[in-house]
Design an enzyme around this catalytic site. Structure first.
Site, PDB file in Angstrom:
ATOM      1  CE  LYS A  81      -3.938   2.259   1.016  1.00  0.00           C
ATOM      2  NZ  LYS A  81      -3.851   2.860  -0.113  1.00  0.00           N
ATOM      3  CE  LYS A 105       4.596   6.776   5.946  1.00  0.00           C
ATOM      4  NZ  LYS A 105       4.089   7.663   4.817  1.00  0.00           N
ATOM      5  CE  LYS A 117       4.708   7.480  -1.368  1.00  0.00           C
ATOM      6  NZ  LYS A 117       4.243   7.934  -0.377  1.00  0.00           N
ATOM      7  CB  SER A 359      -5.453   5.151   2.891  1.00  0.00           C
ATOM      8  OG  SER A 359      -5.188   5.966   1.938  1.00  0.00           O
TER       9      SER A 359
HETATM   10  N1  LIG Z   1      -1.245  13.290   0.539  1.00  0.00           N
HETATM   11  C1  LIG Z   1      -0.925  12.366   1.642  1.00  0.00           C
HETATM   12  O1  LIG Z   1      -1.843  11.775   2.060  1.00  0.00           O
HETATM   13  C2  LIG Z   1       0.087  12.061   2.071  1.00  0.00           C
HETATM   14  C3  LIG Z   1       1.505  12.931   1.871  1.00  0.00           C
HETATM   15  N2  LIG Z   1       2.561  12.633   2.511  1.00  0.00           N
HETATM   16  C4  LIG Z   1       3.995  13.497   2.319  1.00  0.00           C
HETATM   17  O2  LIG Z   1       3.782  14.727   2.467  1.00  0.00           O
HETATM   18  C5  LIG Z   1       4.485  15.456   1.588  1.00  0.00           C
HETATM   19  C6  LIG Z   1       3.481  16.637   0.898  1.00  0.00           C
HETATM   20  O3  LIG Z   1       2.584  15.684   0.222  1.00  0.00           O
HETATM   21  P1  LIG Z   1       1.275  16.517  -0.203  1.00  0.00           P
HETATM   22  O4  LIG Z   1       0.819  17.371   0.635  1.00  0.00           O
HETATM   23  O5  LIG Z   1       0.263  15.346  -0.651  1.00  0.00           O
HETATM   24  O6  LIG Z   1       1.619  17.185  -1.496  1.00  0.00           O
HETATM   25  P2  LIG Z   1       0.875  18.193  -2.439  1.00  0.00           P
HETATM   26  O7  LIG Z   1       1.263  17.863  -3.977  1.00  0.00           O
HETATM   27  O8  LIG Z   1      -0.534  18.460  -1.953  1.00  0.00           O
HETATM   28  O9  LIG Z   1       1.674  19.490  -1.925  1.00  0.00           O
HETATM   29  C7  LIG Z   1       3.173  19.559  -1.977  1.00  0.00           C
HETATM   30  C8  LIG Z   1       3.513  21.051  -1.422  1.00  0.00           C
HETATM   31  O10 LIG Z   1       5.048  20.964  -1.424  1.00  0.00           O
HETATM   32  C9  LIG Z   1       5.486  22.107  -2.183  1.00  0.00           C
HETATM   33  N3  LIG Z   1       6.721  21.799  -2.679  1.00  0.00           N
HETATM   34  C10 LIG Z   1       7.166  20.959  -3.832  1.00  0.00           C
HETATM   35  N4  LIG Z   1       8.244  20.877  -4.182  1.00  0.00           N
HETATM   36  C11 LIG Z   1       8.767  21.811  -3.107  1.00  0.00           C
HETATM   37  C12 LIG Z   1       9.983  21.977  -3.020  1.00  0.00           C
HETATM   38  N5  LIG Z   1      11.290  21.882  -3.749  1.00  0.00           N
HETATM   39  N6  LIG Z   1      10.395  23.010  -1.948  1.00  0.00           N
HETATM   40  C13 LIG Z   1       9.349  23.557  -1.198  1.00  0.00           C
HETATM   41  N7  LIG Z   1       8.179  23.176  -1.273  1.00  0.00           N
HETATM   42  C14 LIG Z   1       7.927  22.215  -2.273  1.00  0.00           C
HETATM   43  C15 LIG Z   1       4.379  22.238  -2.952  1.00  0.00           C
HETATM   44  O11 LIG Z   1       4.539  23.621  -3.503  1.00  0.00           O
HETATM   45  C16 LIG Z   1       3.124  22.173  -2.189  1.00  0.00           C
HETATM   46  O12 LIG Z   1       2.697  23.209  -1.420  1.00  0.00           O
HETATM   47  C17 LIG Z   1       5.185  14.353   0.887  1.00  0.00           C
HETATM   48  O13 LIG Z   1       6.234  14.205   1.271  1.00  0.00           O
HETATM   49  C18 LIG Z   1       4.291  13.479   0.898  1.00  0.00           C
HETATM   50  O14 LIG Z   1       4.808  12.081   0.276  1.00  0.00           O
HETATM   51  C19 LIG Z   1       2.883  11.743   3.371  1.00  0.00           C
HETATM   52  C20 LIG Z   1       1.722  10.818   3.900  1.00  0.00           C
HETATM   53  C21 LIG Z   1       0.530  11.139   3.141  1.00  0.00           C
HETATM   54  O1  LIG Z   2      -2.950   6.690   1.825  1.00  0.00           O
HETATM   55  C1  LIG Z   2      -1.919   5.798   1.523  1.00  0.00           C
HETATM   56  O2  LIG Z   2      -2.175   4.588   1.358  1.00  0.00           O
HETATM   57  C2  LIG Z   2      -0.637   5.985   1.418  1.00  0.00           C
HETATM   58  C3  LIG Z   2      -0.217   7.365   1.798  1.00  0.00           C
HETATM   59  C4  LIG Z   2       1.441   7.433   1.262  1.00  0.00           C
HETATM   60  O3  LIG Z   2       1.774   7.532   0.204  1.00  0.00           O
HETATM   61  C5  LIG Z   2       2.126   7.955   2.516  1.00  0.00           C
HETATM   62  O4  LIG Z   2       1.799   7.814   3.788  1.00  0.00           O
HETATM   63  O5  LIG Z   2       3.406   8.035   2.013  1.00  0.00           O
END
Ligand SMILES: NC(=O)C1=CN([C@@H]2O[C@H](COP(=O)(O)OP(=O)(O)OC[C@H]3O[C@@H](n4cnc5c(N)ncnc54)[C@H](O)[C@@H]3O)[C@@H](O)[C@H]2O)C=CC1
Ligand SMILES: O=C(O)CCC(=O)C(=O)O
Length: 425
Positions: A81, A105, A117, A359
């Site tokens: 997952k 995790k 992933k 999820s």
């Molecule tokens: N969406 C989810 O459910 C989950 C996300 N994550 C992690 O959280 C982090 C953010 O993911 P999301 O919020 O989902 O993505 P998103 O795409 O919604 O937002 C990403 C954010 O990071 C910024 N960003 C991108 N490149 C950058 C850089 N070089 N320097 C500074 N900021 C930058 C973008 O402008 C945006 O504000 C990632 O590491 C992701 O793997 C972890 C667990 C679950």
């Molecule tokens: O919601 C999921 O299954 C995975 C979310 C994820 O990619 C993460 O925790 O980094």
């Protein structure tokens, strides 16, 4: 083959190779638990990584060939997952490290999964809506043989959201000729999504912050908070902190950062950000992401990408609590520096696990065809998050190790046991 001791020694040096540094921590965790080196040999890399190239017709009539990956770290516990990221810097090694982190995790949160992933090398910010749809569908066709509701269940990650999940589940259902909502999570509610999934990662981060603040004796209402990244994870966590009365003094996106000592109006920023979490371009007086991390605050939340806190800037971090909402924002060397400086670091595999936890709830609801209300989801999430935080915090004390190694010790054990019971070693 690299020997155990030389890998363990590497942990002292700055290593921004996310796969190698993950392997080093896994090795230490397994050694601490007394597992045989053969278990490490199985766990140091994913069991499977599919690398795909697929052609997509662009709006101007040209054909572009995209590269994508799906890595499945280990399925001894159950199906794999993890999310799919759409980002220009995606590499195979990064996706493999992210798959391993998912295994750890899921182990900590006690979910019946191993880690997976996926990633597509592309920049959706430069693509039309129709092009993103064609890329999302083509990726699913390319990896369809190895994914599925009982094999490997994708979800959103950087620059992918519920719309991408909707196209992907639609494509998968066509290929399999039946409706398969449990193939992917993070879907819109009307397609079998779960209540609370959109804000789940941030909700989980906020619960960890509450627990960490209690441990440190910090009152949230007086705390100054900085959040790097203003997307799914970052923007919701900024909102939760703002609503809890904390002063959110800094936020950022890929183009820069905003810092205001008197606190930012998060509601206004939320209204103005786009679907890729971009907002700073609308403002003057921005600073760089690098500068933001070093500004005064009590709680720092990296919520963007990998390798943001390194041995270069770790000494300059002023926060007393760092909660990793992003995956891999802090290097191993920086983890050591922060720990030595008395910073309470809540690692990614705990801090951001709210996303995969909800999820899992979504997949359970899809399998049973019966859906929970928002309160039920929130209560179940809060309970798992608090348990995870304290399991790891207590392990750090018991083994006298930093929070990251403690998290790996807690997270790897179930997988190692499943491997042993299955007779793989
Ligand atoms: N969406 C989810 O459910 C989950 C996300 N994550 C992690 O959280 C982090 C953010 O993911 P999301 O919020 O989902 O993505 P998103 O795409 O919604 O937002 C990403 C954010 O990071 C910024 N960003 C991108 N490149 C950058 C850089 N070089 N320097 C500074 N900021 C930058 C973008 O402008 C945006 O504000 C990632 O590491 C992701 O793997 C972890 C667990 C679950
Ligand atoms: O919601 C999921 O299954 C995975 C979310 C994820 O990619 C993460 O925790 O980094």
């Amino acid at each position: 083959m690299t020997s155990g001791s030389s890998i363990a020694n590497e942990i002292e040096k700055e290593n921004t190779d996310v796969l190698e540094s993950t392997q080093a921590v896994i090795l230490k965790a397994l050694e601490t638990l007394g597992y045989d080196k053969q278990v490490y040999e199985i766990l140091k890399n994913p069991l499977r990584t599919l690398s795909v190239r697929f052609p997509v017709k662009m709006d101007d009539g040209s054909v572009r060939v995209f590269t994508g990956y799906r890595a499945q770290h280990n399925d001894a516990v159950g199906p794999t997952k993890g999310g799919i990221r759409l980002h220009p810097d995606v590499t195979q090694e990064e996706i493999e490290a992210l798959a391993i982190w998912m295994s750890i995790k899921c182990g900590i949160a006690d979910l019946p999964y191993g880690g997976g992933k996926g990633g597509i090398q592309c920049d959706p910010r430069d693509m039309s809506f129709a092009e993103i749809e064609r890329v999302s569908r083509a990726y699913v066709r390319a990896v369809s043989q190895i994914v599925g509701p009982a094999k490997d269940i994708p979800a959103p990650d950087v620059f992918s959201n519920s719309q991408n999940m909707a196209w992907m589940v639609d494509e998968y259902s066509k290929l399999r000729e039946f409706d398969s909502p449990g193939f992917i999570t993070g879907k819109p509610l009307v397609l079998g999504g779960s209540r609370g999934r959109e804000s789940a990662t941030a909700r989980g981060v906020a619960i960890c912050i509450e627990e960490a603040a209690k441990v440190r004796g910090i009152a949230l209402a007086d705390a100054k908070v900085i959040v790097q990244g203003f997307g799914n994870a970052g923007s919701f966590v900024a909102k939760f902190m703002f609503d809890a009365g904390a002063k959110v003094v800094g936020i950022s996106d890929a183009y820069g950062a905003l810092y205001r000592e008197e606190g930012l109006d998060i509601d206004e920023l939320l209204e103005r950000r786009d679907s890729f979490g971009t907002v700073t371009r609308l403002y003057r007086n921005t600073i760089s992401n690098r500068e933001l991390l070093e500004m005064p605050c009590d709680i720092l939340i990296p919520a963007a990408i990998e390798n943001q806190i390194t041995q270069e800037n770790a000494k300059k971090i002023q926060a007393s609590i760092v909660i990793e909402a992003a995956n891999g924002p802090t290097t191993t060397a920086a983890t050591d520096i922060l720990t030595e400086n008395g910073v309470l670091l809540v690692p990614d595999v705990v801090g951001n696990s709210g996303g995969v936890i909800v999820s899992y709830f979504e997949w359970v609801q899809n399998n049973q065809g019966y859906y929970w209300n928002g309160e039920e989801v929130e209560a179940r999430l809060a309970s798992r998050m608090r348990t995870s935080f304290h399991r790891v915090y207590n392990a750090a004390g018991r083994y006298n190790v930093n929070m990251r190694l403690a998290a790996y010790i807690v997270g790897v054990q179930r997988m190692a046991e499943a491997i042993r019971w299955r007779g793989w070693v």
